[in-house]
Design an enzyme around this catalytic site. Structure first.
Site, PDB file in Angstrom:
ATOM      1  N   ARG A  72      25.555  80.100  61.243  1.00  0.00           N
ATOM      2  CA  ARG A  72      24.344  80.936  61.113  1.00  0.00           C
ATOM      3  C   ARG A  72      24.278  81.960  62.245  1.00  0.00           C
ATOM      4  NH1 ARG A  72      19.512  76.900  60.734  1.00  0.00           N
ATOM      5  NH2 ARG A  72      18.313  78.816  60.452  1.00  0.00           N
ATOM      6  N   GLN A 107       8.763  82.061  60.549  1.00  0.00           N
ATOM      7  CA  GLN A 107       9.384  80.729  60.551  1.00  0.00           C
ATOM      8  C   GLN A 107      10.879  80.868  60.844  1.00  0.00           C
ATOM      9  OE1 GLN A 107       7.800  78.171  57.049  1.00  0.00           O
ATOM     10  NE2 GLN A 107       7.534  80.305  56.400  1.00  0.00           N
ATOM     11  N   VAL A 109      14.433  81.748  62.640  1.00  0.00           N
ATOM     12  CA  VAL A 109      14.963  81.613  64.009  1.00  0.00           C
ATOM     13  C   VAL A 109      15.936  82.752  64.317  1.00  0.00           C
ATOM     14  CG1 VAL A 109      14.623  79.107  64.101  1.00  0.00           C
ATOM     15  CG2 VAL A 109      16.775  80.021  63.195  1.00  0.00           C
ATOM     16  N   ASP A 110      16.077  83.718  63.361  1.00  0.00           N
ATOM     17  CA  ASP A 110      16.939  84.877  63.637  1.00  0.00           C
ATOM     18  C   ASP A 110      16.162  85.894  64.470  1.00  0.00           C
ATOM     19  OD1 ASP A 110      16.357  85.879  60.227  1.00  0.00           O
ATOM     20  OD2 ASP A 110      15.478  86.799  61.998  1.00  0.00           O
ATOM     21  N   HIS A 125       9.337  78.370  64.745  1.00  0.00           N
ATOM     22  CA  HIS A 125      10.381  77.335  64.718  1.00  0.00           C
ATOM     23  C   HIS A 125      11.492  77.572  65.733  1.00  0.00           C
ATOM     24  CE1 HIS A 125       9.146  76.436  60.280  1.00  0.00           C
ATOM     25  NE2 HIS A 125       8.290  75.957  61.146  1.00  0.00           N
ATOM     26  N   CYS A 151      25.400  69.438  78.882  1.00  0.00           N
ATOM     27  CA  CYS A 151      24.486  70.096  79.821  1.00  0.00           C
ATOM     28  C   CYS A 151      25.148  70.261  81.200  1.00  0.00           C
ATOM     29  CB  CYS A 151      23.212  69.252  79.959  1.00  0.00           C
ATOM     30  SG  CYS A 151      22.065  69.895  81.197  1.00  0.00           S
ATOM     31  N   CYS A 154      22.996  67.896  83.692  1.00  0.00           N
ATOM     32  CA  CYS A 154      22.962  66.416  83.681  1.00  0.00           C
ATOM     33  C   CYS A 154      24.058  65.815  82.811  1.00  0.00           C
ATOM     34  CB  CYS A 154      21.590  65.921  83.217  1.00  0.00           C
ATOM     35  SG  CYS A 154      21.367  66.105  81.433  1.00  0.00           S
TER      36      CYS A 154
HETATM   37  C1  BV8 Z   1       5.705  68.711  62.264  1.00  0.00           C
HETATM   38  C2  BV8 Z   1      14.921  74.015  61.531  1.00  0.00           C
HETATM   39  C3  BV8 Z   1       4.394  67.106  63.439  1.00  0.00           C
HETATM   40  C4  BV8 Z   1      14.856  75.420  62.061  1.00  0.00           C
HETATM   41  C5  BV8 Z   1      13.308  73.596  59.760  1.00  0.00           C
HETATM   42  C6  BV8 Z   1       4.601  65.527  53.780  1.00  0.00           C
HETATM   43  C7  BV8 Z   1       3.714  66.514  53.407  1.00  0.00           C
HETATM   44  C8  BV8 Z   1       3.508  67.633  54.204  1.00  0.00           C
HETATM   45  C9  BV8 Z   1       4.208  67.772  55.420  1.00  0.00           C
HETATM   46  C10 BV8 Z   1       5.095  66.807  55.766  1.00  0.00           C
HETATM   47  C11 BV8 Z   1       5.307  65.677  54.963  1.00  0.00           C
HETATM   48  N1  BV8 Z   1       6.229  64.917  55.585  1.00  0.00           N
HETATM   49  C12 BV8 Z   1       6.609  65.503  56.740  1.00  0.00           C
HETATM   50  C13 BV8 Z   1       5.912  66.644  56.868  1.00  0.00           C
HETATM   51  C14 BV8 Z   1       5.987  67.604  57.983  1.00  0.00           C
HETATM   52  C15 BV8 Z   1       7.225  68.504  57.839  1.00  0.00           C
HETATM   53  C16 BV8 Z   1       7.197  69.227  56.504  1.00  0.00           C
HETATM   54  O1  BV8 Z   1       6.503  70.198  56.343  1.00  0.00           O
HETATM   55  N2  BV8 Z   1       7.981  68.723  55.542  1.00  0.00           N
HETATM   56  C17 BV8 Z   1       7.952  69.325  54.216  1.00  0.00           C
HETATM   57  C18 BV8 Z   1       9.337  69.838  53.838  1.00  0.00           C
HETATM   58  C19 BV8 Z   1       7.468  68.278  53.218  1.00  0.00           C
HETATM   59  N3  BV8 Z   1       7.090  69.465  58.904  1.00  0.00           N
HETATM   60  C20 BV8 Z   1       7.598  69.177  60.126  1.00  0.00           C
HETATM   61  O2  BV8 Z   1       8.231  68.181  60.379  1.00  0.00           O
HETATM   62  C21 BV8 Z   1       7.268  70.182  61.213  1.00  0.00           C
HETATM   63  N4  BV8 Z   1       6.785  69.477  62.358  1.00  0.00           N
HETATM   64  O3  BV8 Z   1       5.000  68.597  61.301  1.00  0.00           O
HETATM   65  O4  BV8 Z   1       5.495  68.017  63.416  1.00  0.00           O
HETATM   66  C22 BV8 Z   1       4.259  66.680  64.854  1.00  0.00           C
HETATM   67  C23 BV8 Z   1       3.103  67.037  65.545  1.00  0.00           C
HETATM   68  C24 BV8 Z   1       2.947  66.603  66.861  1.00  0.00           C
HETATM   69  C25 BV8 Z   1       3.967  65.847  67.469  1.00  0.00           C
HETATM   70  C26 BV8 Z   1       5.135  65.530  66.769  1.00  0.00           C
HETATM   71  C27 BV8 Z   1       5.284  65.935  65.454  1.00  0.00           C
HETATM   72  C28 BV8 Z   1       8.525  70.971  61.608  1.00  0.00           C
HETATM   73  C29 BV8 Z   1       8.893  71.940  60.518  1.00  0.00           C
HETATM   74  C30 BV8 Z   1      10.087  72.777  60.965  1.00  0.00           C
HETATM   75  C31 BV8 Z   1      11.290  72.322  60.198  1.00  0.00           C
HETATM   76  N5  BV8 Z   1      12.473  73.103  60.602  1.00  0.00           N
HETATM   77  N6  BV8 Z   1      14.546  74.020  60.116  1.00  0.00           N
HETATM   78  C32 BV8 Z   1      16.041  76.209  61.527  1.00  0.00           C
HETATM   79  O5  BV8 Z   1      17.189  75.758  61.702  1.00  0.00           O
HETATM   80  O6  BV8 Z   1      15.787  77.287  60.925  1.00  0.00           O
HETATM   81  S1  BV8 Z   1      12.889  73.732  58.093  1.00  0.00           S
HETATM   82  C33 BV8 Z   1      13.291  75.230  57.408  1.00  0.00           C
HETATM   83  O7  BV8 Z   1      12.255  75.512  56.429  1.00  0.00           O
HETATM   84  C34 BV8 Z   1      13.277  76.422  58.345  1.00  0.00           C
HETATM   85  O8  BV8 Z   1      12.619  76.147  59.563  1.00  0.00           O
HETATM   86  C35 BV8 Z   1      12.440  77.455  57.600  1.00  0.00           C
HETATM   87  O9  BV8 Z   1      11.849  78.269  58.534  1.00  0.00           O
HETATM   88  C36 BV8 Z   1      11.460  76.576  56.892  1.00  0.00           C
HETATM   89  C37 BV8 Z   1      10.760  77.259  55.729  1.00  0.00           C
HETATM   90  O10 BV8 Z   1      11.717  77.701  54.792  1.00  0.00           O
HETATM   91  P1  BV8 Z   1      11.543  79.198  54.187  1.00  0.00           P
HETATM   92  O11 BV8 Z   1      11.590  80.150  55.310  1.00  0.00           O
HETATM   93  O12 BV8 Z   1      10.345  79.232  53.312  1.00  0.00           O
HETATM   94  O13 BV8 Z   1      12.880  79.370  53.357  1.00  0.00           O
HETATM   95  P2  BV8 Z   1      13.169  78.839  51.881  1.00  0.00           P
HETATM   96  O14 BV8 Z   1      14.639  78.941  51.655  1.00  0.00           O
HETATM   97  O15 BV8 Z   1      12.492  77.524  51.675  1.00  0.00           O
HETATM   98  O16 BV8 Z   1      12.423  79.883  50.927  1.00  0.00           O
HETATM   99  C38 BV8 Z   1      12.873  81.221  50.876  1.00  0.00           C
HETATM  100  C39 BV8 Z   1      11.876  81.976  49.998  1.00  0.00           C
HETATM  101  O17 BV8 Z   1      12.230  83.366  49.992  1.00  0.00           O
HETATM  102  C40 BV8 Z   1      11.850  81.523  48.557  1.00  0.00           C
HETATM  103  O18 BV8 Z   1      10.500  81.400  48.130  1.00  0.00           O
HETATM  104  C41 BV8 Z   1      12.548  82.668  47.790  1.00  0.00           C
HETATM  105  O19 BV8 Z   1      12.014  82.836  46.480  1.00  0.00           O
HETATM  106  C42 BV8 Z   1      12.204  83.841  48.650  1.00  0.00           C
HETATM  107  N7  BV8 Z   1      13.149  84.965  48.619  1.00  0.00           N
HETATM  108  C43 BV8 Z   1      14.515  84.924  48.544  1.00  0.00           C
HETATM  109  N8  BV8 Z   1      15.018  86.182  48.601  1.00  0.00           N
HETATM  110  C44 BV8 Z   1      13.949  87.028  48.726  1.00  0.00           C
HETATM  111  C45 BV8 Z   1      12.761  86.264  48.735  1.00  0.00           C
HETATM  112  N9  BV8 Z   1      11.533  86.811  48.847  1.00  0.00           N
HETATM  113  C46 BV8 Z   1      11.469  88.153  48.955  1.00  0.00           C
HETATM  114  N10 BV8 Z   1      12.555  88.958  48.971  1.00  0.00           N
HETATM  115  C47 BV8 Z   1      13.811  88.432  48.855  1.00  0.00           C
HETATM  116  N11 BV8 Z   1      14.882  89.254  48.856  1.00  0.00           N
END
Ligand code: BV8
Length: 247
Positions: A72, A107, A109-110, A125, A151, A154
């Site tokens: 990535r 959201q 990270v780029d 994120h 690291c 450490c």
């Molecule tokens: C937290 C790492 C608490 C970074 C990622 C049950 C219900 C609800 C929530 C939860 C649950 N169980 C667990 C949870 C919480 C969980 C969560 O939400 N899970 C979901 C999946 C059910 N969330 C977490 O764990 C978060 N932390 O809640 O912590 C806490 C609090 C205190 C103390 C301790 C803990 C952390 C969430 C972060 C996860 N990290 N990846 C990286 O490497 O990038 S996830 C990943 O998904 C990325 O971060 C990304 O940013 C995120 C969202 O994805 P999108 O950006 O939406 O991308 P996606 O591919 O899904 O969609 C693309 C869209 O673009 C599509 O709609 C498509 O149609 C559209 N598209 C495509 N091309 C185009 C377009 N639109 C326009 N033009 C185009 N050309």
């Protein structure tokens, strides 16, 4: 609604608006050649998300996770901001002249919003070009492919400084994003599947605080029914709705 009517409505609301917020996801970078996560050829399509984006997955197989992040990083270094990133950055400068504030909450990270010139930017994120130690406070930011290593302070494992599932967002960032959503008059949701929390909560909060939600996506999402939905590619829709020429 036709694009013509939506543009009229947008201009009417913009007249009185003070704060305009853009919440962006992987879809805004798709036209820069960066893969999304959940799309047809998305990163999560044939590998479990928890293997790639969780602490457990990383500790179980750091090599696999580093390979994914290096791939990535390479793609992002080769990529360029597309008309969607540029339109938002130009809109921010235009609105400043009218005493209005434009914010980007991403959201992603780029670094494409930064490279397009967006200033008021919150990265929910983290940043793919920042790494940190899993154990001590060592942190480093380098705009290059950062190979897996230990690291220098450490000796423990170095990891990408991004937010994985089950991890809290960076201190203060979500609170600030929450406040921007609550105070927004117009809230754009661009290129996100709106399934990851707490980011996906922000448009709900904005709407309940009285903001008008505009969603730009090639497909409908769980929030489309509560938004003015603009179906299409962000790189085409945003310059049009914001009425901005991007080269
Ligand atoms: C937290 C790492 C608490 C970074 C990622 C049950 C219900 C609800 C929530 C939860 C649950 N169980 C667990 C949870 C919480 C969980 C969560 O939400 N899970 C979901 C999946 C059910 N969330 C977490 O764990 C978060 N932390 O809640 O912590 C806490 C609090 C205190 C103390 C301790 C803990 C952390 C969430 C972060 C996860 N990290 N990846 C990286 O490497 O990038 S996830 C990943 O998904 C990325 O971060 C990304 O940013 C995120 C969202 O994805 P999108 O950006 O939406 O991308 P996606 O591919 O899904 O969609 C693309 C869209 O673009 C599509 O709609 C498509 O149609 C559209 N598209 C495509 N091309 C185009 C377009 N639109 C326009 N033009 C185009 N050309």
């Amino acid at each position: 609604m036709e694009m013509k009517d939506i543009k009229e409505k947008f201009l009417e609301i913009l007249e009185k608006a003070k704060n305009i917020v853009f919440l962006t996801g992987a879809g805004i970078s798709a036209e820069s050649g960066i893969k999304t996560f959940r799309g047809e050829d998305g990163y999560y399509k044939n590998v479990s998300v928890m293997k790639l984006a969780s602490v457990e997955g990383f500790l179980e197989n750091p090599k696999l996770v580093w390979q994914w992040y290096n791939e990535r990083q390479e793609n992002i270094l080769k990529a360029k901001p597309n008309p969607a990133h540029k339109a938002i950055a130009k809109f921010e400068k235009m609105m400043e002249k009218e005493g209005k504030k434009v914010y980007v909450i991403t959201q992603n990270v780029d670094d494409l919003h930064e490279r397009a010139g967006s200033n008021n930017l919150l990265k929910l994120h983290g940043d793919i070009f920042t790494v940190k130690c899993i154990s001590c406070d060592y942190k480093e930011n380098r705009n290059e492919v950062i190979k897996e290593r230990n690291c220098p302070k450490c000796g423990q494992l170095i990891r990408p400084d991004v937010v994985w599932f089950g991890e809290a967002l960076p201190v203060g960032i979500y609170e600030k994003a929450y406040q921007l959503a609550a105070e927004s008059d117009i809230f754009f949701v661009v290129g996100t599947s709106a399934v990851v929390y707490p980011a996906a909560y922000l448009p709900v909060l904005a709407s309940s605080s009285g903001a008008t939600i505009f969603e730009v996506n090639i497909n409908e999402t769980p929030i489309s029914s509560n938004a003015i939905f603009l179906k299409g590619k962000a790189g085409e829709i945003l310059p049009e709705i914001l009425n901005i020429k991007v080269n």
